[in-house]
Design a protein around this motif. Sequence first.
Motif, PDB file in Angstrom:
ATOM      1  N   ASP A   1      33.418  41.466  32.028  1.00 38.14           N
ATOM      2  CA  ASP A   1      34.620  41.192  32.821  1.00 38.14           C
ATOM      3  C   ASP A   1      35.447  40.091  32.152  1.00 38.14           C
ATOM      4  OD1 ASP A   1      36.306  41.881  34.949  1.00 38.14           O
ATOM      5  OD2 ASP A   1      35.544  40.281  36.232  1.00 38.14           O
TER       6      ASP A   1
ATOM      7  N   HIS B   1      31.514  48.014  38.928  1.00 45.72           N
ATOM      8  CA  HIS B   1      31.594  46.814  38.095  1.00 45.72           C
ATOM      9  C   HIS B   1      31.138  45.582  38.883  1.00 45.72           C
ATOM     10  CE1 HIS B   1      34.218  43.330  37.315  1.00 45.72           C
ATOM     11  NE2 HIS B   1      34.912  43.676  38.359  1.00 45.72           N
TER      12      HIS B   1
ATOM     13  N   HIS C   1      38.704  42.755  30.012  1.00 51.06           N
ATOM     14  CA  HIS C   1      40.165  42.707  30.213  1.00 51.06           C
ATOM     15  C   HIS C   1      40.825  42.160  28.951  1.00 51.06           C
ATOM     16  CE1 HIS C   1      40.174  44.038  34.349  1.00 51.06           C
ATOM     17  NE2 HIS C   1      39.053  43.360  34.495  1.00 51.06           N
TER      18      HIS C   1
ATOM     19  N   HIS D   1      33.141  46.620  30.577  1.00 50.99           N
ATOM     20  CA  HIS D   1      34.250  46.171  31.429  1.00 50.99           C
ATOM     21  C   HIS D   1      34.832  44.873  30.891  1.00 50.99           C
ATOM     22  CE1 HIS D   1      36.320  46.512  35.355  1.00 50.99           C
ATOM     23  NE2 HIS D   1      36.433  45.211  35.234  1.00 50.99           N
TER      24      HIS D   1
ATOM     25  N   GLU E   1      40.961  49.711  36.178  1.00 52.37           N
ATOM     26  CA  GLU E   1      40.032  49.306  37.198  1.00 52.37           C
ATOM     27  C   GLU E   1      40.639  49.632  38.558  1.00 52.37           C
ATOM     28  OE1 GLU E   1      38.993  45.187  36.758  1.00 52.37           O
ATOM     29  OE2 GLU E   1      37.886  45.110  38.626  1.00 52.37           O
TER      30      GLU E   1
HETATM   31 ZN   LIG Z   1      37.672  43.611  36.031  1.00 56.68          ZN
END
Ligand SMILES: [Zn+2]
Length: 263
Positions: free
Chosen positions: A211, A161, A12, A10, A100
Amino acid sequence: MANLPLYDAHAHLADPRLAPILPQLFAECVVRGVRRILANAARRDEWDAVASLSARHDIVYAALGMHPFFLADWDDHSADELRQAIAAPPPGAKIIAVGEIGLDFLSHRDSTAKQLAALAQQLLIARDFDLPVCLHNRKAWPEFFALLKDLRITTLRGYCHHFGASRDIARQALDHGLHLSFCGPVADPNSRRARAAALYAPLDRILSETDCPDLPAPQYHGQLSQPWQVHAVVQAIADIKKATPEVVAATIAQNWQELFTQP
Ligand SMILES: [Zn+2]
């Protein structure tokens, strides 16, 4: 730790804060043994970016979806646009999940009805394309499980997540077939719930993530987190489970293979 195979489920990577450092980030990931990164889209305007990153970088895979924080973008056409984006990706793109997506009633309670509607549509898209989902649920677990029931979804392929809910919620998520994914805070002794969940969940149902650029592990506080820092998550899970980092890393690699359809 440099030689452990690392999997960041996960990330970004389309976040503008990472744009200036992306070349160094990928170089560092290769040196540090990162094998896979699942780049999640949060907004509509990130779909192209994460898809093309997955086309350009062997280690990057893409998840397309709309995060509950950004549903101002979600309208009557969005579900069709998402289907189209998944069905006809740019050449070489590796879209392996819908994400997501989820429900966040902690900070976005005003959009409850819209969140439920958008999530329902995105869950059905995942089902129709037989793709796993990347879930962001906060203060909304009863509503989430109720929605699955309404949609007659008894098992769901995907992961929760940044999991940090109770043991009872962990049990329900696992019973539905979901994996639990942990990021930087699990390495913080004060993250009691996340650590209790990591102890409770079977190792073969756990994923590691960053994340990034948020939620750095304690030793990286004050920095933008990056996918290679997932080594700290592997180490924390190893400590919690009294296993070796090698066993944890190898099991997470296997979990990734089983969960995501690989081209
Ligand atoms: Zn996220």
